[in-house]
Write a protein that holds these residues in place. Structure first.
Motif, PDB file in Angstrom:
ATOM      1  N   ALA A   1       4.126   0.896   2.488  1.00 54.63           N
ATOM      2  CA  ALA A   1       5.097   0.207   1.634  1.00 54.63           C
ATOM      3  C   ALA A   1       6.387   0.014   2.423  1.00 54.63           C
ATOM      4  CB  ALA A   1       5.378   1.014   0.375  1.00 54.63           C
ATOM      5  N   GLN A   2       6.920  -1.194   2.399  1.00 53.45           N
ATOM      6  CA  GLN A   2       8.208  -1.461   3.036  1.00 53.45           C
ATOM      7  C   GLN A   2       9.296  -1.047   2.054  1.00 53.45           C
ATOM      8  OE1 GLN A   2       8.725  -5.411   4.601  1.00 53.45           O
ATOM      9  NE2 GLN A   2      10.778  -4.967   5.339  1.00 53.45           N
ATOM     10  N   LEU A   3      10.187  -0.147   2.488  1.00 63.72           N
ATOM     11  CA  LEU A   3      11.221   0.394   1.607  1.00 63.72           C
ATOM     12  C   LEU A   3      12.548  -0.345   1.716  1.00 63.72           C
ATOM     13  CD1 LEU A   3      10.551   4.194   2.153  1.00 63.72           C
ATOM     14  CD2 LEU A   3       9.649   2.706   0.364  1.00 63.72           C
ATOM     15  N   THR A   4      12.812  -0.964   2.866  1.00 63.87           N
ATOM     16  CA  THR A   4      14.051  -1.723   3.057  1.00 63.87           C
ATOM     17  C   THR A   4      13.720  -3.077   3.657  1.00 63.87           C
ATOM     18  OG1 THR A   4      14.470  -0.883   5.289  1.00 63.87           O
ATOM     19  CG2 THR A   4      15.380   0.399   3.444  1.00 63.87           C
ATOM     20  N   LYS A   5      14.644  -4.017   3.513  1.00 60.33           N
ATOM     21  CA  LYS A   5      14.458  -5.346   4.086  1.00 60.33           C
ATOM     22  C   LYS A   5      15.759  -5.757   4.764  1.00 60.33           C
ATOM     23  CE  LYS A   5      12.158  -9.539   3.703  1.00 60.33           C
ATOM     24  NZ  LYS A   5      11.410  -9.676   4.923  1.00 60.33           N
ATOM     25  N   ASN A   6      15.701  -5.945   6.072  1.00 60.84           N
ATOM     26  CA  ASN A   6      16.861  -6.361   6.875  1.00 60.84           C
ATOM     27  C   ASN A   6      18.048  -5.411   6.737  1.00 60.84           C
ATOM     28  OD1 ASN A   6      15.447  -8.688   7.707  1.00 60.84           O
ATOM     29  ND2 ASN A   6      16.116  -9.773   5.870  1.00 60.84           N
ATOM     30  N   LEU A   7      17.783  -4.131   6.572  1.00 57.24           N
ATOM     31  CA  LEU A   7      18.858  -3.153   6.407  1.00 57.24           C
ATOM     32  C   LEU A   7      19.349  -2.607   7.747  1.00 57.24           C
ATOM     33  CD1 LEU A   7      20.519  -1.725   4.223  1.00 57.24           C
ATOM     34  CD2 LEU A   7      18.806   0.084   4.215  1.00 57.24           C
TER      35      LEU A   7
ATOM     36  N   LEU B   1      21.997   6.348   2.578  1.00 59.35           N
ATOM     37  CA  LEU B   1      21.141   7.034   1.624  1.00 59.35           C
ATOM     38  C   LEU B   1      20.333   6.008   0.859  1.00 59.35           C
ATOM     39  CD1 LEU B   1      20.586   9.924   0.393  1.00 59.35           C
ATOM     40  CD2 LEU B   1      22.061   9.176  -1.493  1.00 59.35           C
ATOM     41  N   LEU B   2      19.069   6.314   0.639  1.00 59.20           N
ATOM     42  CA  LEU B   2      18.160   5.452  -0.105  1.00 59.20           C
ATOM     43  C   LEU B   2      17.421   6.297  -1.126  1.00 59.20           C
ATOM     44  CD1 LEU B   2      16.740   2.600  -0.259  1.00 59.20           C
ATOM     45  CD2 LEU B   2      15.065   3.539   1.328  1.00 59.20           C
ATOM     46  N   ARG B   3      17.267   5.760  -2.323  1.00 63.20           N
ATOM     47  CA  ARG B   3      16.459   6.399  -3.364  1.00 63.20           C
ATOM     48  C   ARG B   3      15.271   5.474  -3.617  1.00 63.20           C
ATOM     49  NH1 ARG B   3      19.418  10.530  -6.030  1.00 63.20           N
ATOM     50  NH2 ARG B   3      21.595  10.507  -5.411  1.00 63.20           N
ATOM     51  N   PRO B   4      14.121   5.745  -2.976  1.00 65.57           N
ATOM     52  CA  PRO B   4      12.966   4.853  -3.103  1.00 65.57           C
ATOM     53  C   PRO B   4      12.553   4.656  -4.559  1.00 65.57           C
ATOM     54  CG  PRO B   4      12.592   6.457  -1.386  1.00 65.57           C
ATOM     55  CD  PRO B   4      13.848   6.868  -2.105  1.00 65.57           C
ATOM     56  N   GLY B   5      12.174   3.430  -4.865  1.00 66.67           N
ATOM     57  CA  GLY B   5      11.731   3.112  -6.213  1.00 66.67           C
ATOM     58  C   GLY B   5      12.853   2.697  -7.133  1.00 66.67           C
ATOM     59  N   ILE B   6      14.094   2.836  -6.687  1.00 70.48           N
ATOM     60  CA  ILE B   6      15.243   2.425  -7.493  1.00 70.48           C
ATOM     61  C   ILE B   6      15.848   1.198  -6.823  1.00 70.48           C
ATOM     62  CG2 ILE B   6      17.510   3.064  -8.390  1.00 70.48           C
ATOM     63  CD1 ILE B   6      16.559   5.997  -8.312  1.00 70.48           C
ATOM     64  N   GLU B   7      15.753   0.061  -7.467  1.00 72.20           N
ATOM     65  CA  GLU B   7      16.229  -1.199  -6.911  1.00 72.20           C
ATOM     66  C   GLU B   7      17.727  -1.115  -6.583  1.00 72.20           C
ATOM     67  OE1 GLU B   7      15.570  -4.960  -5.490  1.00 72.20           O
ATOM     68  OE2 GLU B   7      14.062  -3.681  -6.392  1.00 72.20           O
ATOM     69  N   GLY B   8      18.112  -1.568  -5.404  1.00 71.24           N
ATOM     70  CA  GLY B   8      19.514  -1.595  -5.011  1.00 71.24           C
ATOM     71  C   GLY B   8      20.123  -0.217  -4.810  1.00 71.24           C
ATOM     72  N   SER B   9      19.281   0.777  -4.477  1.00 68.81           N
ATOM     73  CA  SER B   9      19.777   2.152  -4.380  1.00 68.81           C
ATOM     74  C   SER B   9      20.306   2.518  -2.994  1.00 68.81           C
ATOM     75  CB  SER B   9      18.669   3.133  -4.744  1.00 68.81           C
ATOM     76  OG  SER B   9      17.685   3.153  -3.722  1.00 68.81           O
TER      77      SER B   9
ATOM     78  N   GLY C   1      12.204  15.249  -2.250  1.00 71.98           N
ATOM     79  CA  GLY C   1      11.430  14.031  -2.050  1.00 71.98           C
ATOM     80  C   GLY C   1      11.986  12.801  -2.730  1.00 71.98           C
ATOM     81  N   GLU C   2      13.191  12.905  -3.308  1.00 78.83           N
ATOM     82  CA  GLU C   2      13.754  11.790  -4.071  1.00 78.83           C
ATOM     83  C   GLU C   2      14.725  10.932  -3.280  1.00 78.83           C
ATOM     84  OE1 GLU C   2      15.432  13.493  -7.599  1.00 78.83           O
ATOM     85  OE2 GLU C   2      13.486  14.243  -8.290  1.00 78.83           O
ATOM     86  N   MET C   3      15.182  11.404  -2.125  1.00 77.81           N
ATOM     87  CA  MET C   3      16.177  10.669  -1.342  1.00 77.81           C
ATOM     88  C   MET C   3      15.761  10.598   0.123  1.00 77.81           C
ATOM     89  SD  MET C   3      19.653  12.390  -2.871  1.00 77.81           S
ATOM     90  CE  MET C   3      19.010  14.066  -2.761  1.00 77.81           C
TER      91      MET C   3
END
Length: 168
Positions: free
Chosen positions: A50-56, A84-92, A67-69
């Motif tokens: 799964a791609q988690l970021t795009k052009n970041l 910081l990224l929170r997978p599954g949360i749009e714009g996180s 496992g949440e961050m």
């Protein structure tokens, strides 16, 4: 159908705490000069990527103990920052710490769910270990008796790291 191996190059892989997934950065070259990096996860059970970021322009990911961050290094022109990224949360995706121009954040690592350790190389070449806490929203140097700290790693025995203190 199973995903094939990723193209591009990978700098760092981090395991999720349940050992069922990994996260990694993948660097792709769009031409001889431009490189893009994003974060991906690979589920070992389903064999899916799964791609988690795009052009970041995200690199060097590390997963929190719960496992949440995911913490990572974000690259920009002439600078880096702690993200910081929170997978599954749009714009996180968010930026936690931005050092001065020409300073380099590297190798972030969660100490616990509230604290991130990372190395920061200053413009003069000195490198120190810093601690960022969510409560203070601040990054402060730690273990200042150890110059040139890099590659901090939490283990069951405590914190392991490289340092130039012994002259090596």
């Amino acid at each position: 159908h199973q995903d094939g191996p990723p193209s591009g190059s990978i700098q760092r892989i981090s395991w999720y705490p349940n050992s069922e997934k990994i996260i990694y950065d993948k660097i792709d070259y769009t031409n001889r000069i431009e490189r893009y990096s994003d974060l991906y996860s690979f589920d070992l059970k389903s064999k899916k990527t799964a791609q988690l970021t795009k052009n970041l322009r995200a690199r060097e990911p590390a997963v929190s103990p719960n496992g949440e961050m995911i913490t990572f290094v974000k690259l920009e022109g002439g600078k880096t920052s702690l993200g910081l990224l929170r997978p599954g949360i749009e714009g996180s995706s968010s930026i936690l710490f931005v050092p001065a121009l020409q300073e380099r954040v590297s190798y972030p690592q969660f100490w616990d769910d509230e604290t991130i350790l990372f190395s920061l190389r200053k413009e003069d070449g000195s490198e120190r270990l810093y601690k960022y806490t969510f409560a203070s929203k601040n990054a402060v140097p730690i273990l200042t008796d150890y110059p040139q700290i890099r590659f901090a790693k939490k283990t069951s025995e405590g914190l392991l790291f490289n340092s130039g203190k012994n002259g090596v």
